[in-house]
Design a protein around this motif. Structure first.
Motif, short mmCIF file in Angstrom:
data_model
loop_
_atom_site.label_atom_id
_atom_site.label_comp_id
_atom_site.label_asym_id
_atom_site.label_seq_id
_atom_site.Cartn_x
_atom_site.Cartn_y
_atom_site.Cartn_z
N GLU A 208 -19.46 3.33 -24.65
CA GLU A 208 -18.55 4.45 -24.79
C GLU A 208 -17.18 3.98 -25.28
O GLU A 208 -16.62 3.03 -24.71
CB GLU A 208 -18.39 5.20 -23.47
N VAL A 209 -16.66 4.64 -26.29
CA VAL A 209 -15.30 4.42 -26.75
C VAL A 209 -14.44 5.53 -26.16
O VAL A 209 -14.68 6.72 -26.42
CB VAL A 209 -15.21 4.43 -28.28
N LEU A 210 -13.46 5.14 -25.35
CA LEU A 210 -12.60 6.12 -24.68
C LEU A 210 -11.24 6.14 -25.36
O LEU A 210 -10.48 5.16 -25.26
CB LEU A 210 -12.45 5.77 -23.20
N PRO A 211 -10.88 7.21 -26.06
CA PRO A 211 -9.59 7.25 -26.76
C PRO A 211 -8.42 7.23 -25.78
O PRO A 211 -8.41 7.95 -24.78
CB PRO A 211 -9.65 8.58 -27.53
N TYR A 212 -7.43 6.40 -26.08
CA TYR A 212 -6.22 6.31 -25.27
C TYR A 212 -5.50 7.66 -25.27
O TYR A 212 -5.47 8.38 -26.27
CB TYR A 212 -5.30 5.24 -25.85
N HIS A 213 -4.93 7.99 -24.11
CA HIS A 213 -4.02 9.14 -24.02
C HIS A 213 -2.91 8.78 -23.05
O HIS A 213 -3.03 7.87 -22.24
CB HIS A 213 -4.76 10.40 -23.55
N ALA A 214 -1.81 9.51 -23.14
CA ALA A 214 -0.63 9.21 -22.32
C ALA A 214 -0.38 10.30 -21.28
O ALA A 214 0.75 10.51 -20.85
CB ALA A 214 0.60 9.04 -23.21
N MET A 215 -1.46 10.95 -20.83
CA MET A 215 -1.29 12.08 -19.93
C MET A 215 -0.74 11.67 -18.56
O MET A 215 -0.22 12.50 -17.82
CB MET A 215 -2.61 12.82 -19.76
N ALA A 216 -0.85 10.37 -18.22
CA ALA A 216 -0.39 9.92 -16.91
C ALA A 216 1.04 9.42 -16.91
O ALA A 216 1.52 8.92 -15.89
CB ALA A 216 -1.32 8.82 -16.38
#
Length: 254
Positions: A208-216
């Motif tokens: 699985e490739v999990l796209p980075y996000h800055a929600m945290a």
């Protein structure tokens, strides 16, 4: 802690009743407190410290009885997943919980970065026991290069890769996960090396490739921790497609 199951307790940050991404089917997920890694993109930094400011001490029996309330939803391959923080830091608790689960024929899944893995005792013997009780390992491989891994997580990855090889040799099913961070884990060389390593493993069922996000980021700010990826954007669809092609994600899709 004592040696009996009744004396074992785990520091639990939270539970989720209907997890749909951390293992097959619907899952009851247990998030344990404590993690030695300091991933620069961590989406839950409140789980880092091993204390009860954000967690509660609970027995395996208590958590298991809570999980059983949802077993009617596990018909299509669901079950119990233990995550973190880093679940292997509380290996005695996970062993006790999974022992209860296997007695009832419930599918067990461990979500781990592998950071606590060591060949040293008493950990390794406990890990062998845990392997016998675990149906599926979700293994996060943050970065294949050791030095870059240290810069990204503040920890080395040598033992993590050794754990992956051990699980393969032991015949344990794995899902490999890789967080895609533009400018950090998106380079072709690193992805190619990761793909080559995954090719050495014989029991990988999914990549699985999990796209980075800055929600945290707000959570980092609340905790007063400097967030060093503030100006990093999520990966483009092209970057995601490239990573999935190199890591041969389609090979593992069912």
């Amino acid at each position: 802690m004592g040696d009996t199951q009744r004396e074992i307790k785990g520091l639990v940050n939270a539970t989720e009743s209907f997890g749909a991404v951390d293992g097959p089917g619907l899952r009851f997920i247990v998030f344990l407190q404590g993690c030695a890694m300091r991933c620069r993109y961590c989406h839950n930094p409140e789980t880092w410290q091993f204390d009860n400011r954000n967690a509660q001490w609970r027995t395996p029996e208590d958590v298991f009885q809570q999980a059983l309330r949802y077993n009617a939803y596990w018909r299509n391959g669901g079950g119990i997943t233990v995550s973190g923080g880093e679940a292997l830091l509380q290996i005695d608790f996970v062993i006790a919980l999974f022992t209860l689960a296997k007695k009832k024929g419930i599918h067990t899944c461990l979500d781990t970065s592998g950071n606590p893995f060591t060949w040293d005792e008493p950990f390794f013997s406990k890990f062998e026991t845990l392997c016998d009780l675990t149906d599926l390992f979700l293994l996060d491989i943050k970065e294949i290069d050791n030095e870059r891994h240290k810069k990204l997580t503040a920890q080395a990855n040598t033992n993590i890769l050794e754990m992956a090889t051990y699980l393969s040799d032991k015949g344990k099913a794995m899902w490999i996960r890789h967080v895609l961070v533009p400018g950090i884990t998106t380079d072709i060389e690193g992805l190619t090396r990761l793909a080559e390593f995954i090719d050495t493993l014989h029991t990988v069922e999914r990549v699985e490739v999990l796209p980075y996000h800055a929600m945290a980021i707000h959570e980092w700010e609340r905790l007063g921790i400097p967030y060093t990826l503030e100006n990093v954007e999520p990966p483009t669809q092209e970057q995601i497609d490239t990573a999935e092609r190199i890591l041969k994600v389609s090979r593992y899709k069912k």
